[in-house]
Design a protein around this motif. Structure first.
Motif, short mmCIF file in Angstrom:
data_model
loop_
_atom_site.label_atom_id
_atom_site.label_comp_id
_atom_site.label_asym_id
_atom_site.label_seq_id
_atom_site.Cartn_x
_atom_site.Cartn_y
_atom_site.Cartn_z
N PHE A 23 0.83 -1.20 0.00
CA PHE A 23 0.00 0.00 0.00
C PHE A 23 0.86 1.26 0.00
N ILE A 24 1.85 1.28 0.87
CA ILE A 24 2.73 2.46 0.97
C ILE A 24 3.52 2.64 -0.33
N GLY A 25 4.03 1.55 -0.88
CA GLY A 25 4.76 1.64 -2.14
C GLY A 25 3.91 2.19 -3.27
N PHE A 26 2.68 1.68 -3.39
CA PHE A 26 1.79 2.16 -4.44
C PHE A 26 1.47 3.64 -4.25
N LEU A 27 1.12 4.01 -3.03
CA LEU A 27 0.77 5.41 -2.77
C LEU A 27 1.95 6.34 -2.98
N SER A 28 3.15 5.93 -2.58
CA SER A 28 4.31 6.81 -2.77
C SER A 28 4.65 6.97 -4.25
N GLU A 29 4.41 5.95 -5.05
CA GLU A 29 4.65 6.04 -6.50
C GLU A 29 3.58 6.87 -7.21
N ASN A 30 2.45 7.06 -6.57
CA ASN A 30 1.33 7.77 -7.18
C ASN A 30 0.95 9.03 -6.42
N ALA A 31 1.95 9.69 -5.87
CA ALA A 31 1.78 10.98 -5.19
C ALA A 31 0.72 10.92 -4.08
N GLY A 35 -7.31 8.03 -4.59
CA GLY A 35 -8.19 7.75 -5.72
C GLY A 35 -7.56 6.80 -6.72
N ALA A 36 -6.25 6.95 -6.95
CA ALA A 36 -5.55 6.03 -7.85
C ALA A 36 -5.54 4.62 -7.29
N MET A 37 -5.42 4.50 -5.97
CA MET A 37 -5.46 3.17 -5.36
C MET A 37 -6.83 2.54 -5.51
N ILE A 38 -7.86 3.32 -5.29
CA ILE A 38 -9.23 2.80 -5.44
C ILE A 38 -9.46 2.39 -6.89
N ASP A 39 -9.00 3.18 -7.85
CA ASP A 39 -9.12 2.79 -9.26
C ASP A 39 -8.40 1.48 -9.55
#
Length: 105
Positions: A23-31, A35-39
């Protein structure tokens, strides 16, 4: 502490340690765009099914925590609710079992 309580605590820690880096890796890569995580959760049928599965489990677990906490007055059990939604059911369920299995004094 009983062996079963140690297992619950260990599972809560593992349930935090395994998914959180993703989760942290995805969020840090996507600012840090939630919303990007939910998508990303709805990118295909498999992930959509998993989201629904975990959502239903999270709501059911929350209901159980609230009802059982209300009747037992074990208010510490409510700490599992933020863990359910901020980390996941993999942390929230064993954490709640750990909290509810403490010796009554």
């Amino acid at each position: 502490m009983s062996p079963l309580r140690m297992i619950y605590l260990g599972l809560a820690l593992i349930g935090t340690a395994l998914p959180l880096p993703y989760f942290i890796g995805f969020l840090s890569e996507n600012a840090w765009d939630v919303g990007a995580m939910i998508d990303a959760w709805y990118v295909n049928a498999a992930t959509t099914g998993l989201v629904w599965d975990l959502t239903i489990a999270a709501v059911t677990l929350t209901l159980w925590v609230v009802v059982e906490t209300w009747t037992s007055r074990n208010w510490r059990g409510l700490l599992a609710i933020p863990a359910i939604y901020l980390i996941g059911v993999s942390c929230g369920l064993p954490l709640y079992l750990f909290l509810r299995s403490r010796p009554v004094t």
